[in-house]
Design a protein around this motif. Structure first.
Motif, PDB file in Angstrom:
ATOM      1  N   GLU A 186       0.833  -1.205   0.000  1.00  0.00           N
ATOM      2  CA  GLU A 186       0.000   0.000   0.000  1.00  0.00           C
ATOM      3  C   GLU A 186       0.868   1.255   0.000  1.00  0.00           C
ATOM      4  O   GLU A 186       0.531   2.253  -0.665  1.00  0.00           O
ATOM      5  N   ASP A 187       1.987   1.227   0.704  1.00  0.00           N
ATOM      6  CA  ASP A 187       2.908   2.368   0.684  1.00  0.00           C
ATOM      7  C   ASP A 187       3.410   2.627  -0.734  1.00  0.00           C
ATOM      8  O   ASP A 187       3.519   3.778  -1.170  1.00  0.00           O
ATOM      9  N   ARG A 191       2.055   6.024  -3.503  1.00  0.00           N
ATOM     10  CA  ARG A 191       2.950   7.028  -4.070  1.00  0.00           C
ATOM     11  C   ARG A 191       2.497   7.476  -5.463  1.00  0.00           C
ATOM     12  O   ARG A 191       2.939   8.518  -5.945  1.00  0.00           O
ATOM     13  N   ASN A 192       1.690   6.629  -6.097  1.00  0.00           N
ATOM     14  CA  ASN A 192       1.164   6.949  -7.424  1.00  0.00           C
ATOM     15  C   ASN A 192       2.288   7.225  -8.426  1.00  0.00           C
ATOM     16  O   ASN A 192       2.214   8.147  -9.243  1.00  0.00           O
ATOM     17  N   GLN A 193       3.332   6.403  -8.361  1.00  0.00           N
ATOM     18  CA  GLN A 193       4.476   6.511  -9.264  1.00  0.00           C
ATOM     19  C   GLN A 193       4.751   5.141  -9.876  1.00  0.00           C
ATOM     20  O   GLN A 193       4.513   4.103  -9.238  1.00  0.00           O
ATOM     21  N   PRO A 194       5.261   5.103 -11.083  1.00  0.00           N
ATOM     22  CA  PRO A 194       5.589   3.808 -11.687  1.00  0.00           C
ATOM     23  C   PRO A 194       6.746   3.143 -10.955  1.00  0.00           C
ATOM     24  O   PRO A 194       7.710   3.808 -10.562  1.00  0.00           O
ATOM     25  N   PHE A 195       6.633   1.834 -10.759  1.00  0.00           N
ATOM     26  CA  PHE A 195       7.698   1.131 -10.052  1.00  0.00           C
ATOM     27  C   PHE A 195       7.862  -0.274 -10.614  1.00  0.00           C
ATOM     28  O   PHE A 195       7.031  -0.775 -11.386  1.00  0.00           O
ATOM     29  N   ALA A 196       8.960  -0.918 -10.224  1.00  0.00           N
ATOM     30  CA  ALA A 196       9.234  -2.298 -10.593  1.00  0.00           C
ATOM     31  C   ALA A 196       9.292  -3.143  -9.334  1.00  0.00           C
ATOM     32  O   ALA A 196       9.641  -2.653  -8.254  1.00  0.00           O
ATOM     33  N   LEU A 197       8.949  -4.407  -9.474  1.00  0.00           N
ATOM     34  CA  LEU A 197       8.994  -5.352  -8.356  1.00  0.00           C
ATOM     35  C   LEU A 197      10.011  -6.442  -8.651  1.00  0.00           C
ATOM     36  O   LEU A 197      10.002  -7.036  -9.736  1.00  0.00           O
ATOM     37  N   VAL A 198      10.899  -6.702  -7.708  1.00  0.00           N
ATOM     38  CA  VAL A 198      11.817  -7.837  -7.758  1.00  0.00           C
ATOM     39  C   VAL A 198      11.511  -8.707  -6.554  1.00  0.00           C
ATOM     40  O   VAL A 198      11.666  -8.271  -5.410  1.00  0.00           O
ATOM     41  N   ASN A 209      -2.428 -11.647  -8.830  1.00  0.00           N
ATOM     42  CA  ASN A 209      -3.739 -11.841  -8.219  1.00  0.00           C
ATOM     43  C   ASN A 209      -4.329 -10.508  -7.769  1.00  0.00           C
ATOM     44  O   ASN A 209      -5.512 -10.222  -7.971  1.00  0.00           O
ATOM     45  N   CYS A 210      -3.482  -9.702  -7.140  1.00  0.00           N
ATOM     46  CA  CYS A 210      -3.935  -8.421  -6.611  1.00  0.00           C
ATOM     47  C   CYS A 210      -4.401  -7.495  -7.730  1.00  0.00           C
ATOM     48  O   CYS A 210      -5.339  -6.703  -7.549  1.00  0.00           O
ATOM     49  N   ALA A 211      -3.774  -7.594  -8.889  1.00  0.00           N
ATOM     50  CA  ALA A 211      -4.161  -6.748 -10.025  1.00  0.00           C
ATOM     51  C   ALA A 211      -5.601  -6.995 -10.447  1.00  0.00           C
ATOM     52  O   ALA A 211      -6.249  -6.108 -11.015  1.00  0.00           O
ATOM     53  N   LEU A 212      -6.114  -8.187 -10.154  1.00  0.00           N
ATOM     54  CA  LEU A 212      -7.496  -8.511 -10.524  1.00  0.00           C
ATOM     55  C   LEU A 212      -8.505  -7.835  -9.606  1.00  0.00           C
ATOM     56  O   LEU A 212      -9.683  -7.730  -9.951  1.00  0.00           O
ATOM     57  N   VAL A 213      -8.046  -7.384  -8.437  1.00  0.00           N
ATOM     58  CA  VAL A 213      -8.963  -6.737  -7.481  1.00  0.00           C
ATOM     59  C   VAL A 213      -8.545  -5.308  -7.155  1.00  0.00           C
ATOM     60  O   VAL A 213      -9.243  -4.617  -6.415  1.00  0.00           O
ATOM     61  N   ASP A 214      -7.409  -4.869  -7.703  1.00  0.00           N
ATOM     62  CA  ASP A 214      -6.942  -3.505  -7.469  1.00  0.00           C
ATOM     63  C   ASP A 214      -6.288  -2.989  -8.753  1.00  0.00           C
ATOM     64  O   ASP A 214      -5.151  -3.359  -9.068  1.00  0.00           O
ATOM     65  N   PRO A 215      -6.975  -2.150  -9.524  1.00  0.00           N
ATOM     66  CA  PRO A 215      -6.455  -1.692 -10.818  1.00  0.00           C
ATOM     67  C   PRO A 215      -5.161  -0.894 -10.710  1.00  0.00           C
ATOM     68  O   PRO A 215      -4.436  -0.751 -11.708  1.00  0.00           O
ATOM     69  N   ARG A 216      -4.842  -0.398  -9.537  1.00  0.00           N
ATOM     70  CA  ARG A 216      -3.605   0.372  -9.394  1.00  0.00           C
ATOM     71  C   ARG A 216      -2.362  -0.473  -9.670  1.00  0.00           C
ATOM     72  O   ARG A 216      -1.317   0.064 -10.080  1.00  0.00           O
ATOM     73  N   VAL A 217      -2.452  -1.778  -9.438  1.00  0.00           N
ATOM     74  CA  VAL A 217      -1.284  -2.642  -9.627  1.00  0.00           C
ATOM     75  C   VAL A 217      -0.828  -2.602 -11.084  1.00  0.00           C
ATOM     76  O   VAL A 217       0.351  -2.358 -11.376  1.00  0.00           O
ATOM     77  N   CYS A 221       2.668  -0.817 -11.342  1.00  0.00           N
ATOM     78  CA  CYS A 221       3.761  -1.799 -11.324  1.00  0.00           C
ATOM     79  C   CYS A 221       4.084  -2.178 -12.766  1.00  0.00           C
ATOM     80  O   CYS A 221       3.436  -3.035 -13.362  1.00  0.00           O
ATOM     81  N   LYS A 222       5.101  -1.552 -13.314  1.00  0.00           N
ATOM     82  CA  LYS A 222       5.393  -1.667 -14.738  1.00  0.00           C
ATOM     83  C   LYS A 222       6.193  -2.916 -15.096  1.00  0.00           C
ATOM     84  O   LYS A 222       6.136  -3.388 -16.235  1.00  0.00           O
ATOM     85  N   TYR A 223       6.960  -3.424 -14.157  1.00  0.00           N
ATOM     86  CA  TYR A 223       7.800  -4.590 -14.427  1.00  0.00           C
ATOM     87  C   TYR A 223       7.792  -5.499 -13.204  1.00  0.00           C
ATOM     88  O   TYR A 223       7.957  -5.022 -12.074  1.00  0.00           O
ATOM     89  N   MET A 224       7.608  -6.796 -13.439  1.00  0.00           N
ATOM     90  CA  MET A 224       7.690  -7.796 -12.381  1.00  0.00           C
ATOM     91  C   MET A 224       8.795  -8.779 -12.748  1.00  0.00           C
ATOM     92  O   MET A 224       8.710  -9.454 -13.780  1.00  0.00           O
ATOM     93  N   MET A 225       9.813  -8.848 -11.908  1.00  0.00           N
ATOM     94  CA  MET A 225      10.997  -9.658 -12.201  1.00  0.00           C
ATOM     95  C   MET A 225      11.249 -10.645 -11.072  1.00  0.00           C
ATOM     96  O   MET A 225      11.026 -10.335  -9.894  1.00  0.00           O
ATOM     97  N   THR A 226      11.736 -11.823 -11.435  1.00  0.00           N
ATOM     98  CA  THR A 226      11.884 -12.864 -10.419  1.00  0.00           C
ATOM     99  C   THR A 226      13.021 -13.808 -10.757  1.00  0.00           C
ATOM    100  O   THR A 226      13.771 -13.594 -11.719  1.00  0.00           O
ATOM    101  N   ILE A 227      13.107 -14.864  -9.955  1.00  0.00           N
ATOM    102  CA  ILE A 227      14.147 -15.888 -10.057  1.00  0.00           C
ATOM    103  C   ILE A 227      13.495 -17.242 -10.322  1.00  0.00           C
ATOM    104  O   ILE A 227      12.280 -17.374 -10.269  1.00  0.00           O
ATOM    105  N   SER A 228      14.313 -18.245 -10.575  1.00  0.00           N
ATOM    106  CA  SER A 228      13.868 -19.631 -10.474  1.00  0.00           C
ATOM    107  C   SER A 228      14.097 -20.043  -9.029  1.00  0.00           C
ATOM    108  O   SER A 228      15.229 -20.013  -8.546  1.00  0.00           O
TER     109      SER A 228
END
Length: 490
Positions: A186-187, A191-198, A209-217, A221-228
């Motif tokens: 929520e923090d 902020r209402n700014q574009p961000f990336a998630l790692v 999942n959250c994007a389906l119930v909260d359009p702000r995601v 959240c412009k990029y979602m990056m992860t690992i194996s």
């Protein structure tokens, strides 16, 4: 026998029918919690607070007081312990395609900057991509975790918001331990700014999942990056490591899981008086159980249906042949270059492809093409998890134990893994053969057509599925999927 398409459809429908947890509390008590913190991020810390809980030292929600039903429903809808999704509009035709996942490109390489490549985990791939997004102004900040910290460091149990490349680099390395990166969601959104998630694949699932119930995601959240992700040991294992080396947590000046080589010492610590203690990666993860007692893991990781970040924009993963690095003191001439750090990078979406291309063109990533088969050859443990997932879910269904709901894409992925004979054959090559036995148990817990299809597969495949079914049932019977639910007080 029905054709593969009919069987895949049947398996998909059946897998989706397994009961999912009906509340956040049941997510915890049924062993499906991953500790991501999205429940606190949505409902608020005055109602739910993430804390490390003994005896295993897992990150879990503490339920302080009853929140509004709408908020609890929203949190449950986002919870990756209740639902696992997929990228929409993509359907694999084979088990191998399902295992690799949607891939616009697969490349092999490393961070061009020598310091990043050396000190960050996994050749500095994610550190470089996060830094590049900030340097180019594509995002205002990166939401990630600080890697190098003991789990008892309360300041590092949540997320870190980095606004500069230097701040991203400060959080470099792996975090094989409990942390709740989405407790601050929520923090970040406010902020209402574009961000990336790692974050880990399950955390990415929570965001999707959250994007389906909260359009702000999706808006922010412009990029979602992860690992194996191959899971992480409970932090009682860290306590045992410290105890064996006669180090009190208060004495630790620096602690790290990875980096300073690929993989580097794992773990490594330096005390305030300058004493250094470390373990080789292979020895800790594969031998430490003999020395300190068995390494234990949360149950949800063992039942994960998204270990290679199938819902992310970009995935960065280790690429050691056979899935293991060599011990540093035993490294051979033909593999000594691995210590410098190499990774596979998968771009799954157009947005992810644009990011990888941009970092490569800017000279920040040194990359060359890779073959999809390298995913299986360097992640064989993940392939074994994939092929056994359907019958593991069957073991849960037989006991009535809840599991995360799979959306249509995720359920199809799980079905392809189990039913593609060519893929299962490839998986069988990565480990010892399973013991043979009476396969009647498969008939009892699977839909008739699906059970008959499995029983018409080669005997070695039947043995593989049956062995995994029995193993999962045994672990369920001894209570591995049962956890207490913590009710706290304000």
């Amino acid at each position: 026998m029905a054709d593969i398409e009919d069987l895949a459809a049947l398996a998909t429908e059946w897998s989706r029918s397994i009961r999912a947890p009906a509340s956040l509390q049941e997510v915890v008590t049924s062993g499906n919690c991953v500790g991501c913190g999205i429940c606190e991020g949505i409902v608020g810390p005055e109602f739910i607070r993430m804390e490390v809980q003994p005896p295993k030292q897992r990150m879990r929600p503490v339920f302080l007081k009853e929140a509004e039903p709408k908020l609890l429903q929203k949190a449950l809808a986002a919870c990756p312990g209740a639902k696992v999704g997929s990228l929409p509009g993509w359907a694999p035709a084979t088990g191998m395609e399902a295992f690799v996942g949607k891939a616009i490109s697969i490349q092999r390489g490393y961070a061009t900057d020598p310091e990043t490549r050396l000190k960050a985990a996994a050749a500095g791939g994610l550190t470089t991509l996060g830094s590049h997004l900030l340097d180019t102004g594509k995002v205002a900040f990166v939401l990630h975790v600080k890697a190098c910290a003991l789990y008892s460091d309360v300041s590092a149990q949540g997320s870190k918001l980095s606004f500069t490349a230097a701040e991203v680099f400060e959080g470099k390395g792996s975090r094989y331990g409990p942390t709740a990166p989405l407790k601050s969601l929520e923090d970040a959104l406010s902020r209402n700014q574009p961000f990336a998630l790692v974050a880990k694949p399950c955390d990415i699932n929570a965001m999707r999942n959250c994007a389906l119930v909260d359009p702000r995601v999706d808006q922010l959240c412009k990029y979602m990056m992860t690992i194996s992700c191959g899971t992480f040991a409970d932090n009682e294992c860290v306590d045992k490591f410290l105890s064996k080396n006669k180090v009190d947590p208060s004495e630790v000046e620096e602690f790290r899981w990875r980096g300073h080589g690929c993989p580097g010492a794992c773990p490594y610590l330096r005390t305030k008086d300058g004493r250094e203690v470390s373990k080789d990666y292979v020895d800790f993860w594969f031998e430490n159980g003999q020395e300190l007692g068995p390494l234990t893991y949360q149950w949800r990781c063992k039942m994960c249906a998204d270990f290679i970040g199938y819902a992310a924009d970009v995935v960065v993963m280790d690429c050691w042949p056979g899935g293991l690095p060599q011990r540093r003191h035993e490294i051979t001439e033909d593999r000594k270059h691995e210590w410098d750090g190499w990774v596979l990078i998968i771009a799954r979406t157009e947005r992810g492809q644009e990011l990888v291309d941009s970092a490569k063109e800017a000279g920040k990533l040194t990359l060359g093409p890779a073959d999809p088969r390298e995913i299986l050859e360097t992640q064989p443990h993940q392939a074994r998890r994939a092929a056994s997932q359907l019958v593991r879910r069957a073991a849960h269904a037989a006991r009535g134990a809840p599991l995360p709901e799979l959306d249509a894409g995720a359920a199809l992925r799980v079905a392809r893994w189990a039913l593609d004979a060519n893929f299962v054959d490839e998986v069988m090559k990565t480990g010892p053969p399973a013991p043979s036995g009476d396969a009647a148990g498969l008939r009892e817990v699977l839909p008739q057509t699906l059970a008959e299809a499995l029983l018409q597969m080669p005997e070695r495949h039947i043995a593989y599925h049956l062995d995994n079914f029995k193993g999962t049932a045994k672990r369920l019977a001894r209570g591995d999927a049962v956890e207490p639910c913590c009710l706290g007080k304000l």
